[in-house]
Design a protein around this motif. Structure first.
Motif, PDB file in Angstrom:
ATOM      1  N   UNK A  21     -16.842  -2.760  -8.540  1.00 43.35           N
ATOM      2  CA  UNK A  21     -15.902  -2.278  -8.301  1.00 43.35           C
ATOM      3  C   UNK A  21     -15.811  -2.541  -7.260  1.00 43.35           C
ATOM      4  N   UNK A  22     -13.983  -2.259  -6.691  1.00 41.02           N
ATOM      5  CA  UNK A  22     -13.568  -2.904  -5.700  1.00 41.02           C
ATOM      6  C   UNK A  22     -12.264  -1.428  -5.312  1.00 41.02           C
ATOM      7  N   UNK A  23     -12.731  -0.673  -4.132  1.00 43.77           N
ATOM      8  CA  UNK A  23     -12.395   0.853  -3.780  1.00 43.77           C
ATOM      9  C   UNK A  23     -10.673   0.154  -2.893  1.00 43.77           C
ATOM     10  N   UNK A  24      -9.479  -0.081  -3.895  1.00 45.60           N
ATOM     11  CA  UNK A  24      -8.838  -0.727  -2.758  1.00 45.60           C
ATOM     12  C   UNK A  24      -8.446   0.081  -1.881  1.00 45.60           C
ATOM     13  N   UNK A  26      -5.267   1.129   1.288  1.00 46.49           N
ATOM     14  CA  UNK A  26      -4.363   0.557   2.308  1.00 46.49           C
ATOM     15  C   UNK A  26      -2.646   0.202   1.086  1.00 46.49           C
ATOM     16  N   UNK A  27      -1.948  -1.058   1.742  1.00 47.98           N
ATOM     17  CA  UNK A  27      -0.591  -0.595   1.017  1.00 47.98           C
ATOM     18  C   UNK A  27      -0.435  -1.208  -0.147  1.00 47.98           C
ATOM     19  N   UNK A  28      -2.233  -1.811  -1.016  1.00 46.00           N
ATOM     20  CA  UNK A  28      -1.920  -2.932  -2.558  1.00 46.00           C
ATOM     21  C   UNK A  28      -1.083  -1.696  -3.364  1.00 46.00           C
ATOM     22  N   UNK A  29      -1.565  -0.652  -3.535  1.00 42.58           N
ATOM     23  CA  UNK A  29      -1.243   0.097  -4.159  1.00 42.58           C
ATOM     24  C   UNK A  29       0.393   1.065  -4.497  1.00 42.58           C
ATOM     25  N   UNK A  30       1.073   0.405  -2.978  1.00 43.60           N
ATOM     26  CA  UNK A  30       2.493   0.644  -3.258  1.00 43.60           C
ATOM     27  C   UNK A  30       3.744  -0.060  -3.905  1.00 43.60           C
ATOM     28  N   UNK A  31       3.477  -1.538  -4.256  1.00 43.76           N
ATOM     29  CA  UNK A  31       3.868  -2.631  -5.028  1.00 43.76           C
ATOM     30  C   UNK A  31       3.407  -2.480  -6.103  1.00 43.76           C
ATOM     31  N   UNK A  32       3.467  -4.212  -6.518  1.00 47.55           N
ATOM     32  CA  UNK A  32       3.430  -5.584  -7.280  1.00 47.55           C
ATOM     33  C   UNK A  32       2.023  -5.657  -6.382  1.00 47.55           C
ATOM     34  N   UNK A  33       1.003  -6.137  -7.439  1.00 47.55           N
ATOM     35  CA  UNK A  33      -0.170  -7.146  -6.207  1.00 47.55           C
ATOM     36  C   UNK A  33      -1.059  -7.903  -7.452  1.00 47.55           C
ATOM     37  N   UNK A  75      -5.313   5.367 -10.466  1.00 45.28           N
ATOM     38  CA  UNK A  75      -5.436   7.030 -10.141  1.00 45.28           C
ATOM     39  C   UNK A  75      -6.578   7.305  -9.192  1.00 45.28           C
ATOM     40  N   UNK A  76      -7.798   6.211  -8.749  1.00 43.31           N
ATOM     41  CA  UNK A  76      -8.898   6.509  -8.362  1.00 43.31           C
ATOM     42  C   UNK A  76      -8.433   5.399  -7.307  1.00 43.31           C
ATOM     43  N   UNK A  77      -7.557   3.749  -7.334  1.00 41.85           N
ATOM     44  CA  UNK A  77      -7.418   2.638  -6.645  1.00 41.85           C
ATOM     45  C   UNK A  77      -8.310   1.759  -7.007  1.00 41.85           C
ATOM     46  N   UNK A  78      -8.842   1.855  -7.936  1.00 40.90           N
ATOM     47  CA  UNK A  78     -10.301   0.483  -7.773  1.00 40.90           C
ATOM     48  C   UNK A  78      -9.996  -0.195  -8.885  1.00 40.90           C
ATOM     49  N   UNK A  79     -10.516  -1.333  -8.846  1.00 36.90           N
ATOM     50  CA  UNK A  79     -10.426  -2.312  -9.445  1.00 36.90           C
ATOM     51  C   UNK A  79     -11.757  -3.133  -9.846  1.00 36.90           C
TER      52      UNK A  79
END
Length: 129
Positions: A21-24, A26-33, A75-79
């Motif tokens: 898993x990758x607990x991303x 910062x700003x990643x989840x604030x817009x498209x990615x 919800x968990x900001x995880x990939x």
């Protein structure tokens, strides 16, 4: 700024399963990615095995298609990279990497590691016979 720390690697027997898993943060989840999972065997070039975008569209390298599944949980900001039926040749360092936010920006070449400008430190996956 985006941080992409990976975890969940390890050693498994051939045929086994693992879900790094990758607990991303910062700003990643604030817009498209778009986020991908590249991997690298020591001494060889990196290869991107899976990619996912904000809308859950995904693509996979042929060598992992049907065995790996990429997903994300806002919800968990995880990939996640769910890996099943692991083979010895899947042994590699697995990274989480972010690039341009839209699939169309890759020009069909999402599999090229040079597309991605933000990388985690990697997590080792070892598949034993």
């Amino acid at each position: 700024q985006v941080h992409l720390p990976e975890s969940g690697g390890g050693s498994v027997p051939a045929g086994g399963s693992l879900t790094p898993s990758c607990a991303a943060s910062g700003t990643l989840w604030s817009s498209a990615f778009c986020v991908s999972w590249p991997r690298q065997v020591s001494g060889k070039q990196r290869e991107v095995v899976a990619i996912i975008d904000t809308g859950n569209s995904t693509s996979y390298a042929e060598v992992v298609k049907g065995r790996f599944r990429i997903s994300h949980a806002k919800a968990t900001k995880t990939i996640y990279l769910e890996m099943k039926s692991l083979k010895i040749e899947d042994t590699a360092m697995y990274y989480c990497a972010a690039g341009p936010p839209s699939f169309t920006q890759y020009g069909g070449r999402w599999s090229a590691p040079t597309n991605y400008d933000r990388w985690g430190q990697g997590t080792q996956v070892t598949v034993a016979s």
